[in-house]
Structures are given as structure tokens and as C-alpha cells.
Scaffold this motif. Structure first.
Motif, short mmCIF file in Angstrom:
data_model
loop_
_atom_site.label_atom_id
_atom_site.label_comp_id
_atom_site.label_asym_id
_atom_site.label_seq_id
_atom_site.Cartn_x
_atom_site.Cartn_y
_atom_site.Cartn_z
N MET A 147 18.97 -5.18 26.79
CA MET A 147 18.81 -6.16 25.70
C MET A 147 20.16 -6.80 25.35
O MET A 147 21.20 -6.16 25.40
N LEU A 148 20.07 -8.06 24.92
CA LEU A 148 21.30 -8.81 24.71
C LEU A 148 22.05 -8.43 23.42
O LEU A 148 23.13 -8.93 23.18
N LEU B 90 16.55 -13.02 14.04
CA LEU B 90 16.12 -12.48 15.34
C LEU B 90 16.24 -10.96 15.25
O LEU B 90 17.19 -10.34 15.73
N ALA C 257 14.95 -8.38 16.47
CA ALA C 257 14.94 -7.43 17.58
C ALA C 257 16.36 -7.08 18.02
O ALA C 257 16.57 -6.04 18.65
N TYR C 258 17.32 -7.95 17.70
CA TYR C 258 18.71 -7.69 18.10
C TYR C 258 19.46 -7.07 16.92
O TYR C 258 19.48 -7.63 15.83
N GLY D 104 20.24 -15.10 16.77
CA GLY D 104 21.25 -14.03 16.76
C GLY D 104 22.65 -14.55 16.57
O GLY D 104 23.61 -13.87 16.92
N LEU E 265 17.53 -17.83 14.02
CA LEU E 265 16.59 -17.22 14.96
C LEU E 265 17.19 -16.99 16.35
O LEU E 265 16.47 -16.66 17.29
#
Lengths: 348, 234, 265
Positions: free
Chosen positions: C1-2, C49, C51-52, C93, C91
Motif C-alpha cells: 500500500m502507498l 483517503l 485507507a492510508y 492523501g 481525497l
């Protein structure tokens, strides 16, 4: 339709290798705008042709040497136009010259500036590398807006190769009205009108009378005109204002353009004063250069430019940290300083 | 514009008054002087009907107008009710490519084993596919990330951009390698150094390093020009 | 993941011990303006965002421009990265903390400084919410045109950083078309004015470069926005289609009407 990218890139590489300054030339109609550049000419006029124009996408892409007249004729055939109403200083004027100088006409305070309509550019950097910034779509926030930075940079940051511009449908109706109002009263009046959603597209004071242009749908233009009153006049006034051929700009050795906040007081210097951009730009036709104009413009949070009669300084002096930043930005894209050095400022 | 999955989710959530049986709906706002807006309504209604709309409805009053937009503005959270998680993508395309791009997105979603609901700013080509996934399911998040990347590269390929309004940030740093050449990215870094010579402001965002693009290893798609256009890539 | 940064692929900075950061930065900030306990840092680990996630070394919450200048000058001296954050609704990151960085929250800069309805401008601090500007000027018949979906929560500073658009941007333009002047602090702590209340400025168009620069070039501490007259009426059409491709084809036929030129000024 000629693509001279390869030849132009070779010339730029050679100039960078030899640290020879280049004077970028288009149609030559705007050569007077800015400081003289001592350099070898880099000729763009033959790098021309419309690359893509799809009226339904509202975008036109053309090479920098394409005559503006050709672009405007093509758009007019499809009932479209450039909303920033670029001035023309001769039939040879090119797209690259218009974008590099970044000048916008009387519509500017109502529908935006040239830079607002630049969607993308392809430029040669100091290494002779063709770089594409932006693109052909309106909503695009990938990377820095280097394409908008090129608008008005006068070729100091790169050689414009192609430009994509946003276009719009022409208004269905246009009308021009004249009013016997003084400079100050006319300006106060237009400031009040601009607080309402009216179909305004021009407000110019020639020193004697106020001229107002309306553009839009039939009903909105008719109802605004009925409310305003005034005297109907020919629309040909507006190209004269746009191209600075109107008598208000003529007949003096010196012509100042002073951009200022719309609600700031108008300048009071010796000379004849007109204003455009709904009072956001004052035009002062004077006999000689009064350096107080620079100081006054800065104090008003505006800036002054000598459109005629400049000796050395043409553009508003920059504050020292801002000038240094300009120099670093130029060095970033043109490390050998070959592109139009000194065109905007000494040492830039 | 919203496609079927998006509009049905939005309708269930916001009760905007959308026809749930439609395959797609388009909202079109006209503002300005009252008379002009009347004329435009007639003009646009005729245009949409000619272009194949099965029904064109004018919001009766301000309440209904707000409800129509509430459905659109609520589309994202609404989609959160039809899948455990969703991932909102933000690319821009020339409007003429929309039919092709929607078909390709459907195909890409299928090959990644995920569903997509589409919301689209019709006027300016800004596309917001919402990828439906389940973060609790192993591999789903990665598949969503990969599908999102593939959709953005598709946008570049048709001459569009990898972000219309959300920005590159961290999310699209790899896709910047598709949108810009090494020299273009190097020019961005040079501009950054003019302001921030040590690179301290927001590192690791917006502009990928040469090393990242080399590692990411994707082909550079440039304004619709790919290096081997004859190869099948979808 | 980034959200995992990679020293080799992204950027690499020598890590500083947290006590060093505290010793240098804390005296430059008001009480409570320096935060480094892990529990409090969690509130800043991601933006919209979600998820990060990633934790900064510390969060700073300055209240004045001088504090921002002092913090940035100190970070530049220390060689420590700085990530700016507005309302945290982005949105992509963009405000995701870089490991070991100072997260600079502009949340305390939440005042509307001036509204001039005659000049149709407002001067605001970057932490002011997008919608708050339109609400403040609605009674004067004006609004701030860019309306990103998150306008109820997103800050104007974030809008400048992202060059935010909105549902109505086809007519009213993006953030870059609706701002006149920025106050910006550079990483060296220098305060610069970019743009002016006049419609253009001398030199390069630095406004164009700053707008949408995602916090990579400087920290915006004040924004002068243009205000637009509210339209007389707004009507909405809802068109239904039985086929997605037909709808997609119809989209390309819709054009801005000749009665409706772009209204950004």
C-alpha cells in the motif's frame, strides 16, 4: 501545417551549449512590449497550423506560429470565440505571441483572463527538450500548473510550441450603450452594477463618456438595456478599445497602463486618463515618464506598465524577494539563461 | 451523470426522486437571468430528447432542485451502503471518449473481480468511478488500488488526466509516471527546488522520483500516444 | 500500500529524536500548540483517503503568521520535513504525514478577516471553511463560487493547495479563477505576497503556480477571494436514459449556451 519542433530544439540546444541568448520571434507585432532583447532570433512564425479543434469539446490546439486571425476566423465559423478577447496589433500576430504576452481585452473583468483559458502547452526547455504541461481538458490538477505559468512569461521560461485553449460559444446577442457620466461617476455606477448577475461584457471610459457592452441571451440583454437607458452605439468601438487604436490611447509620447483595484481611487497625474476593465485598468496618455506612477501603483496594490515611450524599465519593479524567486524559477527551466534574457527585467 | 448502480444507491439513500429503472440519469443545472434560463430549458430539453433521453423532467421548485442535487452529493456515502467499502477515483477525459471509457471501465472492473458505480461531471469530463470492495476480504483492497490505477491510465490514454479535482497527493504518485515524461517530472522538481531547495515541504507526494517511476515500471502513455499502439492492453 | 513511504523511492531524511523537536519547536508555539503523544497524533494519521495511514513525529498548531514563520524556519534549519494540513478532507492523501515529519495544522487560522461587498472580495485565513464564506456574504447577494462536494467541511487553504473545482466549475471556474492574492510563507520562514487586488500582477503568474501545488512550494497563510453575484434563478433538468452508452453520447452534445458565458472574473 508545419511542425518545426526538431529544428527549433536543435537551435535551442546549440544556443544553450554556446550560452548564446535567443530572441524568440513570432509575427513581430508585439516586439515593442517589453525590454529589448539582444540575442539571435529564434523564429516561430513557420511553426504553425491548427492541430486539433473539436467544437463540441470546446478546445482548440494549435502551433505557436499560427496566426491569431486564423484561429479567430475558424472559431467564428463554429459560433465560438476566445472569451479573453485578445488584442490584435497586426495581422501577423501569432498564438505564441498572444500567450507569451498574456494580454486580455475588455471582456477580462467579466469572463476572465487569457491565463484562465490556457489548458495546456508544449514548450522547449533550456535543454531543447519538448515538455508537455497540462493537456486538453478543463479539469486537470496533475502536477504544477506550469502551463498557466507560461502565459505572460514572455518566453522567459521556455519556447512555446503548441497551446491548447478553452473556447466558448459566442453570445447570442451583443449591444453597446454610451452614457454621459464622468470617469468617477461612471466607475462608481459600474461597480454597483457588478454586484448583480447582469450580462455585462465591457465597461470603458474614454475620458468623456462611459461605454458599456452587454452580451448574452436576448431577454437578459434586452432587460438590462431597458433598465440602463443610455444611447445605443456601434459595437465597433470595442475592437478599438481592445487593440488600443481608440483615440483615448493615441497621440502622446508616453502611454501607461495602470492595473489597480477596482475600488481604489483613479490616478491623478499629468496627462489624459481613460479606464477599461470596469475601472480595473487606468490608461494614462502623458507627455513624459513620471516615475511617481510606479510608486503610486504599488501603494494602491496595483502595478504599472509602459506601453509606449519606455526608457529601460517597462514593467513594475518587483520586491527583492519576489525578483529572486523569479530568477530561481527561470534558472529552473532555463539554466543557461538563453530565452529572452532581460525581456521582463534586467537580470531575469 | 450517474449510471444505474450509482443512481439506485443514491435514490435509496437520499430519496431524491430518481427513476430507479433508468440505466443512467443526467442532471443539468441552468442558472442566470430568469428569461434566459426559460429559453435554455427549452433548448436543452429538445437536445436531450433528440440525443435519446427517454424522459426529461424539470425540477418543479427549489425543494425538488435541492433534492435532485442532494442525491448527487449523497451518491458517495450512498454507495457505501451497497458495498462494505468504496474507493472513489478521479480522472478527466475528453467528453467525446465517454462511451468508450465507460465500456472499458466495465471490462477492467470485471477482470479485477470488482463492481463499479459511475458518477460523472458531464460538463467537464471529470469521471468519478466508485470501486466497490470489501477491505475485510484478503486481496480486495489491493485489487481496488490496482483497478483504480488502471482506470487512471485509461484516462491518460484517451488524452485526459489522472486527476480532475482530488489532486495527486500520495494516492496517484505512481500514475504521474504515466502522465508525465522523466524530463517533465524533472522540470516539476526544478520548480520545487526554486521554492524549497532541500525538498522539505510535503515529500513523497505529487511528483514521483525517477527511482519510483523506474520501479513502478509502467509504460509512459503520453497524450494518447503509446509506444506500441497495436498491442491489446485491455 | 502507498501509505508506506520508501526512503529509496520517495525521500530520505535523517530522523530527529522527538525530544529535540520538542525542545526547538515547542517554545515557538502557544500553549497546547505542540503535540507529540501517540494517542493525539492518531487524529492526524490520515485525511479523507482514510485507507492510508501514517504517523508524523509531531503536530504543530500555530495561531499567528509569525509562529508559522518561526516553525518553518526552524524546520528548515533542522532539515525536518513539513506536511501542511487544512481540514483534512482531501481525497488523495495530500495531508498524509510523512514519517518523522512535522505536521503543520492550519486549523487555528479560521477567521474571515474582511468582507468588501463593493469590491466583491473577501480576505480570509486558510482554515476558514469554503461554505462559511458563501454563508457570510449571502445576505449581500454574493457567494464564493467554487463548490467542491466537501464544501461544508473543507478549508479554503486546502482548496488553494488542491485547486479545487466543484459542480458548477464549468461556468464559475476553479479555485485559481476565483482568488486574487495569497500570503505565503516559504520553508525559510519568509513571508511573500503573491498576486494583488488588481486583476493581474507584474512578473510571472506565481498565483497559477501556487494554486494546486499541494503543499510542495509554501504555506498559505491568507487568501483574498473574489465574490460572485448570486444568480437570479437556478433550475435543474433531470434526464433519464435507458442505455448508459446513449447517455454517454448525449453528454458530449451539451454545451454551455450562448446566453451563459463563463462567469469567473
Amino acid at each position: 501545417m508545419t511542425d518545426l519542433t526538431a529544428q527549433l530544439a536543435d537551435q535551442v540546444r546549440a544556443a544553450t551549449a554556446a550560452a548564446t541568448p535567443l530572441r524568440i520571434e513570432g509575427g513581430g507585432t508585439r516586439a515593442w512590449y517589453g525590454r529589448p532583447v539582444d540575442g539571435q532570433p529564434l523564429k516561430l512564425a513557420d511553426h504553425k497550423g491548427v492541430i486539433d479543434y473539436d467544437p463540441s469539446e470546446l478546445v482548440i490546439t494549435a502551433r505557436a506560429g499560427t496566426p491569431m486571425a486564423e484561429i479567430e476566423t475558424l472559431l467564428a465559423e463554429h459560433h465560438q470565440m476566445l472569451c479573453f478577447e485578445p488584442p490584435s496589433f497586426g495581422a501577423a500576430g501569432t498564438l505564441g505571441g498572444a500567450v507569451a504576452t498574456g494580454l486580455s481585452g475588455p471582456r477580462r473583468p467579466f469572463t476572465g483572463a487569457l491565463r484562465d483559458y490556457v489548458l495546456g502547452v508544449r514548450v522547449l526547455d533550456g535543454q531543447g527538450e519538448a515538455l508537455r504541461f497540462g493537456g486538453t481538458v478543463f479539469k486537470n490538477v496533475a502536477g504544477f500548473d506550469a502551463f498557466r505559468l507560461m502565459a505572460g512569461a514572455q518566453g522567459s521560461l521556455g519556447v512555446l510550441l503548441d497551446v491548447s485553449l478553452r473556447v466558448f460559444p459566442r453570445p447570442r446577442v451583443e449591444r453597446s450603450l454610451a452614457f454621459d457620466l464622468s470617469r468617477d461617476a461612471g466607475r462608481d455606477w459600474i461597480i454597483e452594477q457588478m454586484r448583480r448577475p447582469l450580462p455585462l461584457s465591457g465597461a470603458f471610459h474614454d475620458g468623456h463618456r462611459l461605454h458599456v457592452r452587454l452580451s448574452g441571451g436576448e431577454a437578459a440583454v434586452a432587460s438590462a438595456a431597458a433598465e440602463f437607458g443610455g444611447e445605443d452605439e456601434a459595437l465597433d468601438l470595442w475592437p478599438q478599445v481592445r487593440d488600443l487604436t481608440h483615440p483615448a490611447f493615441q497621440g502622446s509620447p508616453v502611454l501607461w497602463r495602470i492595473a489597480l483595484p477596482q475600488t481604489a481611487p483613479l490616478p491623478e497625474f499629468d496627462g489624459r486618463l481613460a479606464w477599461d476593465w470596469a475601472g480595473g485598468v487606468a490608461w494614462l496618455a502623458a507627455d513624459e515618464i513620471d516615475p511617481q506612477v510606479w510608486t503610486w501603483a504599488a501603494r494602491m496594490d496595483g502595478h504599472a506598465t509602459l506601453f509606449r515611450g519606455a526608457k529601460g524599465q517597462v514593467f513594475q519593479p518587483l520586491a527583492s524577494p519576489i525578483l529572486k524567486l523569479h530568477q530561481r524559477i527561470k534558472a529552473a527551466l532555463d539554466p543557461a539563461s538563453v530565452f529572452n534574457p532581460g525581456r521582463m527585467y534586467e537580470g531575469l | 451523470m450517474m449510471d444505474g448502480p450509482a443512481l439506485r444507491a443514491a435514490e435509496d439513500f437520499a430519496h431524491a426522486g430518481y427513476p430507479k429503472s433508468a440505466a443512467a440519469i443526467l442532471l443539468c443545472e441552468l442558472d442566470g437571468a430568469a428569461h434566459d434560463v426559460e429559453e435554455e430549458i427549452a433548448r436543452v430539453t429538445a437536445l436531450l430528447t433528440t440525443s435519446g433521453a427517454s424522459e426529461v423532467r424539470l425540477a418543479r421548485d427549489e425543494d425538488e432542485r435541492k433534492r435532485f442535487w442532494a442525491g448527487r452529493k449523497g451518491a458517495f456515502p450512498a454507495v457505501g451502503r451497497i458495498a462494505p467499502d468504496y474507493y472513489c477515483i478521479d480522472g478527466t477525459i475528453p467528453r467525446r471518449s465517454l462511451p468508450k471509457v465507460l465500456t472499458e471501465i466495465g471490462r477492467l472492473a470485471e477482470s479485477h473481480g470488482l463492481g463499479v458505480a459511475n458518477v460523472f461531471h458531464a460538463g467537464d469530463g471529470n469521471l468519478h468511478p466508485l470501486i466497490l470492495y470489501d477491505a475485510g476480504k484478503p486481496g480486495d483492497m489491493e485489487a481496488a488500488e490496482a483497478l483504480g490505477g488502471a482506470i487512471l491510465e485509461l484516462c491518460v490514454e484517451v488524452g485526459g488526466a489522472i486527476t480532475g479535482e482530488h489532486g495527486v497527493g500520495r494516492e496517484k504518485i505512481n500514475q504521474m509516471c504515466s502522465q508525465f515524461s522523466d524530463a517533465e517530472r524533472e522540470a516539476f522538481f526544478a520548480l520545487k527546488r526554486a521554492f524549497d531547495p532541500k525538498g522539505l515541504l510535503n515529500p513523497g507526494k505529487t511528483i514521483p522520483t525517477l527511482a519510483r517511476c523506474a520501479e513502478y515500471g509502467h509504460m509512459h502513455v503520453h497524450a494518447g500516444q503509446v509506444s506500441h499502439p497495436h498491442l491489446e492492453r485491455f | 500500500m502507498l501509505d508506506q513511504f520508501d526512503a529509496r523511492l520517495d525521500a530520505d531524511f535523517a530522523a530527529l529524536p522527538p525530544e529535540r523537536l520538542r525542545a526547538v519547536l515547542s517554545p515557538l508555539l502557544p500553549k497546547g500548540g505542540f503535540v507529540a503523544d501517540v494517542e493525539s497524533l492518531r487524529a492526524f494519521e490520515s485525511d479523507g483517503l482514510a485507507a492510508y495511514r501514517s504517523l508524523p513525529a509531531c503536530v504543530v498548531l500555530p495561531e499567528t503568521v509569525d509562529e508559522v514563520r518561526a516553525v518553518l524556519a526552524a524546520c528548515s534549519e533542522l532539515g525536518v520535513p513539513v506536511v501542511a494540513r487544512g481540514a483534512g478532507t482531501g481525497l488523495s492523501g495530500g495531508a498524509l504525514p510523512f514519517p518523522g515529519s512535522v505536521l503543520l495544522s492550519m486549523a487555528k487560522f479560521n477567521k474571515i478577516l474582511e468582507i468588501d461587498p463593493r469590491a466583491r472580495i473577501a480576505r480570509v485565513q486558510p482554515g476558514v471553511r469554503n461554505l462559511a464564506i458563501s454563508e457570510a456574504v449571502a445576505a449581500m447577494g454574493l457567494f464564493y463560487a467554487p463548490d467542491p462536494s466537501s464544501q461544508i467541511a473543507c478549508s479554503i487553504g486546502g482548496n488553494v493547495a488542491e485547486n479545487a473545482g466543484g459542480v458548477h466549475c464549468l461556468k464559475y471556474g476553479l479555485t485559481v479563477h476565483n482568488i486574487l492574492k495569497l500570503e505565503v510563507v516559504t520553508i525559510d520562514g519568509e513571508l511573500m505576497t503573491i498576486g494583488s487586488e488588481a486583476l493581474d500582477s507584474a512578473g510571472f503568474d506565481l498565483m497559477a503556480l501556487m494554486t494546486g501545488s499541494e503543499g510542495l512550494l509554501g504555506i498559505v497563510t491568507e487568501v483574498m477571494v473574489k465574490l460572485t453575484p448570486l444568480p437570479e434563478v437556478a433550475r435543474v433538468l433531470l434526464a433519464c436514459f435507458d442505455d448508459v452508452e446513449v447517455a454517454a453520447g448525449a453528454v458530449a452534445t451539451i454545451m454551455p449556451p450562448g446566453s451563459c458565458p463563463p462567469a469567473w472574473r
